[in-house]
Design a protein around this motif. Structure first.
Motif, PDB file in Angstrom:
ATOM      1  N   VAL A  22      21.721  16.468 -55.409  1.00  0.00           N
ATOM      2  CA  VAL A  22      21.062  15.505 -54.523  1.00  0.00           C
ATOM      3  C   VAL A  22      21.867  14.202 -54.479  1.00  0.00           C
ATOM      4  N   LYS A  23      22.352  13.791 -55.625  1.00  0.00           N
ATOM      5  CA  LYS A  23      23.143  12.552 -55.690  1.00  0.00           C
ATOM      6  C   LYS A  23      24.397  12.680 -54.807  1.00  0.00           C
ATOM      7  N   SER A 303      29.871  23.922 -62.453  1.00  0.00           N
ATOM      8  CA  SER A 303      29.731  22.679 -63.214  1.00  0.00           C
ATOM      9  C   SER A 303      29.831  21.430 -62.327  1.00  0.00           C
ATOM     10  N   SER A 304      29.737  21.627 -61.012  1.00  0.00           N
ATOM     11  CA  SER A 304      29.908  20.509 -60.069  1.00  0.00           C
ATOM     12  C   SER A 304      29.029  19.305 -60.387  1.00  0.00           C
ATOM     13  N   LYS A 305      29.671  18.146 -60.309  1.00  0.00           N
ATOM     14  CA  LYS A 305      28.931  16.887 -60.376  1.00  0.00           C
ATOM     15  C   LYS A 305      28.866  16.312 -58.955  1.00  0.00           C
ATOM     16  N   ALA A 306      28.192  15.163 -58.828  1.00  0.00           N
ATOM     17  CA  ALA A 306      27.960  14.568 -57.503  1.00  0.00           C
ATOM     18  C   ALA A 306      29.250  14.428 -56.693  1.00  0.00           C
ATOM     19  N   VAL A 307      30.339  14.002 -57.332  1.00  0.00           N
ATOM     20  CA  VAL A 307      31.552  13.732 -56.571  1.00  0.00           C
ATOM     21  C   VAL A 307      32.105  14.993 -55.907  1.00  0.00           C
ATOM     22  N   GLU A 308      32.004  16.141 -56.597  1.00  0.00           N
ATOM     23  CA  GLU A 308      32.501  17.380 -55.991  1.00  0.00           C
ATOM     24  C   GLU A 308      31.604  17.805 -54.818  1.00  0.00           C
ATOM     25  N   THR A 312      32.880  18.058 -50.974  1.00  0.00           N
ATOM     26  CA  THR A 312      32.734  19.343 -50.288  1.00  0.00           C
ATOM     27  C   THR A 312      31.974  19.163 -48.973  1.00  0.00           C
ATOM     28  N   ILE A 313      30.920  18.369 -49.010  1.00  0.00           N
ATOM     29  CA  ILE A 313      30.144  18.125 -47.777  1.00  0.00           C
ATOM     30  C   ILE A 313      31.032  17.424 -46.736  1.00  0.00           C
TER      31      ILE A 313
END
Lengths: 337, 337
Positions: A22-23, A303-308, A312-313
């Motif tokens: 969400v972040k 393991s994606s965090k917000a930045v990935e 990607t979006i």
């Protein structure tokens, strides 16, 4: 707003869902007005996360999905039985044209299987490859295919080469991307049956810049922009990249902790080293597209965090604006005629 | 002296021949009285190198060979046409029982092809695998097969598993070595056609300690002692090990040179770091044996220096004393009955 690029995002997928997903989605819309995200997942949980941020409300919609496909579930069975899961619902939004793309950090198998079954292949595409970007000394190369369908045919590898070239040229901005096929030697007569059959077919392609065989040793050096291989080999390359990298970096760290002298040195060297090694991090490039589908499906690391998620979006916008699917369609159908 | 273990050494093979090869051979006999080396190559050159050292004369013999097989020559044709080359002559010495082993840093293709054609396979061995040791966090694993014969059959992979287990147990001293097959997931139902067919056969083997599939990511962590794979995959693993290692180490070095602070740190950290990274150097383990032949044939790196040649020659002694060929013969023939 008809002009939005609409991205369905699996809010429940990956180790850090829903918080980091969400972040990342919020950060993407804060950065880019042209994108609208559809957060697919358990409504209450997603809304609780969203409440933490301020963001342009008109660029987000929450789509309730009551089920979650776990990492360990058999993919095809999960896709069939969990109709109200975030993955199945998100993929249906692409199938039905409600969204342009679907992004998930969830079960790779389910995303791959669902992408093919629900979204469906573009006309003429024999097999949709999963194509992550991998770091090299010269930047990044596209490793195509790393998907779940192994034992490919030569004609499929040729399609991978073409689709990969279109991606690297139009999304990554590399003119005439160099296409190499992974082989056990540089000579044309070397290789297994699949490579020997594929090699002359690639040589004949006028629409790609085929540079011949490349040995695995030369992949990290950046010897080709599009690294073509069968999925079993691609999977070995991708995972060994991770494994050797992790082991070497842990060796470097422990090597620096051996004695007082080296520990002081480590303190001084650390910031600069961290910066350099970041450029060799597999996760910095965001998700891996599943190419050759009727819509865009992107798998990011578990393991994606917000930045990935955010990156990607944002990639989905480039993909849509550059009309990658249209270009793939044109090249593949043209070749099939 | 009938008690010598006799090792034919290709004095002309590799980037540093004959100087480093002769030096390594001399160091081996200086270290071990039980070994006699036969330096095969251009007599004058070899003798000129030998003249630089003092050593027990009775442990060295020079065998004149007027031809040299170059790295780039087509292997099979070279083996056929260059009868007076150091590789062909050295292999014939093993075939005729004049030597127990042949060591070469020369053309991999010629050594592999010549090993099979001239020395010949042990009874029951379908295909002799090339099996280098690769560094891991836990020590070293045997990667079997990395040879030139790709597209193996399941029964061949099963033989690799057995031969590799014998090698690791008797040469490396690992009790009940863990055997894993390289796969794209840990589950039994995953894999390409070859792995799916081989998996149940390995499970049935009572004479090996089969632990199932291992992903490429887990190889550097040391997840298996014997890493079984088809030669194309093995070649990719071996060369990517080299490639990722080289790229990462160059990144670490350049990262340390970014600014004054990091440069000072680098000076302090360097000795400790060098020591740690040495343990992850592919070349430290010496040569890769070609298993399952009637005699021992060992291929060392083309870039071999004296220390690798010396270690490889010393390994030949263990190989002979542990009767690896006899043990392989027993297990393979036993299985074939």
């Amino acid at each position: 707003m008809a002009d939005y690029v609409k991205v369905a995002v699996d809010a429940m997928g990956g180790d850090n869902a829903p918080a980091e997903i969400v972040k990342g989605a919020v950060e993407a819309i804060q950065a880019e007005k042209k994108i609208k995200v559809f957060l697919v997942g358990k409504e209450e949980q997603v809304k609780a996360e969203l409440a933490k941020y301020t963001y342009p409300q008109e660029q987000v919609e929450v789509v309730n999905a009551t089920e979650v496909i776990a990492m360990a579930e058999p993919p095809v069975a999960a896709i069939r039985s969990k109709k109200d899961s975030s993955i199945v619902k998100g993929l249906y939004m692409v199938r039905e044209g409600k969204c342009d793309a679907f992004v998930s950090a969830g079960s790779t198998g389910a995303v791959l299987a669902g992408g093919q079954v629900i979204v469906g292949r573009s006309k003429g595409v024999e097999r949709p490859p999963l194509a992550p970007l991998i770091p090299t000394e010269k930047g990044a190369s596209l490793l195509i295919d790393c998907g779940a369908n192994v034992d490919a045919r030569p004609s499929q590898l040729v399609q991978f080469a073409k689709m990969g070239s279109i991606y690297m040229e139009n999304v990554m901005g590399i003119k005439k991307p160099r296409v190499g096929i992974v082989n056990i030697g540089a000579e044309e007569e070397k290789g297994n049956a699949l490579v020997k059959e594929t090699f002359p077919l690639l040589k004949e392609c006028s629409d790609i810049n085929f540079i011949g065989s490349i040995e695995a040793r030369d992949i990290p050096a950046g010897a080709a922009d599009v690294v073509v291989c069968e999925a079993f080999v691609g999977n070995v390359v991708l995972k060994l990249y991770e494994g050797v990298g992790a082991t070497l970096i842990s060796k470097v760290k422990s090597g620096m902790m051996v004695n007082l002298r080296s520990k002081i040195g480590a303190l001084l060297v650390k910031p600069a080293l961290k910066q350099t090694l970041k450029a060799f991090d597999l996760e910095q490039y965001g998700g891996a597209p599943l190419l050759g589908l009727k819509g865009l499906v992107v798998k990011t690391h578990g393991s994606s965090k917000a930045v990935e998620i955010k990156n990607t979006i944002l990639q989905c916008l480039t993909f849509k604006e550059q009309d990658i699917n249209g270009k793939i369609q044109k090249v593949i159908s043209g070749a099939a005629e």
